[in-house]
Enzyme design. Structure first.
Site, short mmCIF file in Angstrom:
data_model
loop_
_atom_site.label_atom_id
_atom_site.label_comp_id
_atom_site.label_asym_id
_atom_site.label_seq_id
_atom_site.Cartn_x
_atom_site.Cartn_y
_atom_site.Cartn_z
N PHE A 464 88.39 92.22 23.53
CA PHE A 464 86.38 92.12 23.58
C PHE A 464 86.20 90.23 24.16
O PHE A 464 85.94 89.50 23.69
CB PHE A 464 85.68 92.34 22.44
CG PHE A 464 85.86 93.95 21.99
CD1 PHE A 464 85.97 94.84 23.53
CD2 PHE A 464 85.64 93.95 21.33
CE1 PHE A 464 86.08 96.10 22.45
CE2 PHE A 464 85.96 95.43 20.88
CZ PHE A 464 85.90 96.44 21.82
N HIS A 465 87.24 90.24 24.72
CA HIS A 465 86.64 88.28 24.98
C HIS A 465 86.97 88.31 26.30
O HIS A 465 87.35 87.12 27.10
CB HIS A 465 88.30 87.62 24.12
CG HIS A 465 87.99 87.06 22.96
ND1 HIS A 465 89.32 87.63 22.38
CD2 HIS A 465 87.31 87.87 21.76
CE1 HIS A 465 89.62 87.33 21.25
NE2 HIS A 465 87.76 87.79 21.15
N PRO A 466 86.23 88.92 27.16
CA PRO A 466 86.33 88.00 28.43
C PRO A 466 85.56 86.30 29.25
O PRO A 466 84.64 86.42 28.11
CB PRO A 466 84.94 89.25 28.64
CG PRO A 466 83.86 89.79 27.80
CD PRO A 466 84.47 89.45 26.30
#
Length: 549
Positions: A464-466
């Site tokens: 969850f690191h876009p």
């Protein structure tokens, strides 16, 4: 309604900018936020972290399109729809990133964003509890602490890394990122210390800061100058005007979407959706990056894991203690040891990250193992795969098309195979002898390249690191969206400042560098001289050319 500065989004960067732009009282600030208040134990209790990221109340509900290289799976992309943005639903892991990450930013065209430039901003924002003296900030709004549960498995993980020949570091956010050591958390007095708690709530006590609830539909432009934001609140449409500037801090998904809805983006794509072109910026929505990880799980032969605390009675007891005292197992995210290592000789700085957890369970809280266990979350930090965010239609209410192209580069497969085998080596060290049972996942039967690839294809998950979809770069870079002062190229009075401007993803979790972007962008917006550059030199392993450890 109008203000000097209008900020879209109250997340990591947006909250920091609201605080800094308003602190001397000269300018008024309006923060537009569509999400709900960040109240209640599901948000504020650190151990409840899996709940908000799975709830429509707090999450925008984004998912990727079916990803062809991982068997057509669609991976969720949680983004905070709540005060504090994703800092209110994340895992509360605090990582600055490696010095070389920021030097790469500068070398790629984001001049003024080298490590020497950004380190003073990290120090300004931090209130570090126990970090390396001289390298850390101690008076900033963002409290950062070490874990306090002291589970013997945390020590076993660090010792196992040492036994395998890797470095040990007492502060991966200090001089030396490389190695095994304690993990840092954005937790304070037993509560999640989000950007809302650190920055926005203090700012909202000032008379020159106002929070407006509304859904940002598009930027209002007069010619090529941004003058406001059209918002939807209930069934009412209105414009909030900016006397000086509009600043987009709406996430790596919503920031490019908002630019494109406003006529700023790839000309052909905007034409396809009937949107009038204001500025042809082909890089808007491109360069999408993320971190992927797999969970390597082992049974634990001693009853010292969190498994015994997953039953309803234990959860109730933990919840009551947290509600009354803000202590105990509810007051931590349970990520209390970590590692950053290099995958092979010739790699100058770490390219693999570990989170260690004393339970075998999915990150989102689903699918817990039916026994005592522990796990490492592991993945490469610099994937070569790139994706995109594009419009599904010209309707602002429609979710965009998100294509990460996960695992589309062959090097990513080789990197992940190494991660699996390396983790098995670490778990096989003597430090784990008192605790190690059978391997739960991938399982002892998974050994060959093809077997490991199948495991990765079926089980790899997003961390969850876009980031990267409004890339910062030189003005003459055709794929750059903003210049090194975060100004949208080709449009006046408009900036973007959040994780979308990262030219390349950083080593580790992104909340820390996103807040730093908000801090540094604030000085650019106010026309201040940037903080004096640091002359501190980070540690680089002297054996990097000949060994991975």
């Amino acid at each position: 309604m109008e203000a000097d500065f209008v900020i879209i989004g109250s997340g990591s960067a947006g909250s920091a900018m609201a605080y800094r732009l308003s602190e001397d009282g000269r300018y008024s600030v309006i923060v537009i936020e569509y999400g709900v208040p960040d109240v209640g134990p599901l948000i504020q209790m650190p151990a409840a972290l899996s709940f908000p990221m799975n709830m429509e109340t707090y999450d925008w509900g984004f998912s990727s399109e079916p990803e062809p290289h991982i068997g057509g799976r669609s991976l969720v992309t949680p983004r905070g729809k709540v005060l504090g943005g994703s800092s209110s639903i994340n895992g509360m892991v605090y990582v600055r990133g490696h010095a070389c990450d920021f030097d790469h930013w500068s070398q790629s065209g984001a001049r003024g964003w080298a490590y020497a430039d950004v380190l003073p901003y990290f120090k300004r924002m931090e209130n570090s509890q126990g970090g390396q003296e001289g390298w850390r900030g101690t008076n900033g709004p963002l409290y950062v602490q070490r874990g306090k549960r002291d589970n013997p498995l945390f020590h076993a993980f660090v010792e196992a890394g040492h036994q395998a020949g890797f470095e040990v570091t007492d502060d991966y956010n200090g001089e030396k990122q490389e190695g095994f050591g304690p993990m840092e958390q954005t937790i304070h007095n037993g509560r999640r210390w989000s950007a809302a708690n650190a920055y926005l709530k203090p700012a909202l006590k000032r008379p020159n800061v106002k929070l407006v609830k509304g859904f940002a539909r598009k930027i209002v432009l007069e010619g090529k100058r941004a003058v406001g934001v059209e918002i939807e609140a209930g069934r009412t449409f209105s414009t909030i005007r900016a006397r000086r500037e509009v600043i987009i801090a709406a996430s790596s998904i919503n920031s490019p979407k908002l630019l494109m809805l406003s006529g700023i983006g790839p000309a052909a794509h905007l034409k396809e959706h009937g949107i009038d072109l204001v500025a042809d910026r082909p890089g808007v929505g491109q360069n999408l990056q993320d971190h992927l990880e797999v969970y390597i799980q082992q049974e634990c032969t001693q009853p010292i894991t969190l498994y015994s605390k997953l039953n309803l009675f234990s959860k109730a007891r933990i919840g009551v203690e947290w509600l009354l005292f803000k202590t105990g197992d509810g007051a931590t995210n349970h990520f209390e040891s970590a590692a950053f290592v290099r995958s092979k000789a010739g790699v100058e700085y770490p390219d693999i990250q570990y989170h260690f957890l004393p339970v075998a369970i999915r990150y989102d809280g689903k699918a817990a193992a039916q026994s005592h266990g522990f796990q490492a979350h592991v993945g490469p930090m610099r994937s070569k795969s790139r994706g995109s965010v594009t419009l599904r239609s010209a309707n602002p209410r429609e979710k965009p098309v998100i294509k990460f192209n996960y695992m589309s580069h062959e090097d990513d497969w080789a990197d992940f195979r190494h991660c699996v085998r390396l983790t098995r080596e670490i778990f096989g060290q003597a430090a784990f002898d008192p605790y190690r049972g059978a391997e739960i996942q991938p399982g002892a039967h998974v050994q060959t390249d093809d077997e490991i690839d199948n495991f990765i294809r079926e089980h790899v998950e997003s961390a969850f690191h876009p980031c990267g979809t409004c890339k910062m770069g030189a003005v003459d870079d055709p794929m750059a969206v903003v210049d090194p002062e975060c100004r949208v190229i080709g449009v006046e009075g408009l900036r973007v400042a959040d994780s979308s401007i990262f030219p390349r993803i950083t080593n580790g979790n992104l909340n820390g560098p996103s807040i730093m972007v908000g801090e540094k962008a604030s000085d650019h917006i106010l026309g201040r001289t940037p903080l004096a550059r640091s002359n501190q030199e980070p540690w680089i392993n002297p054996r990097w050319q000949v060994s991975d450890r």
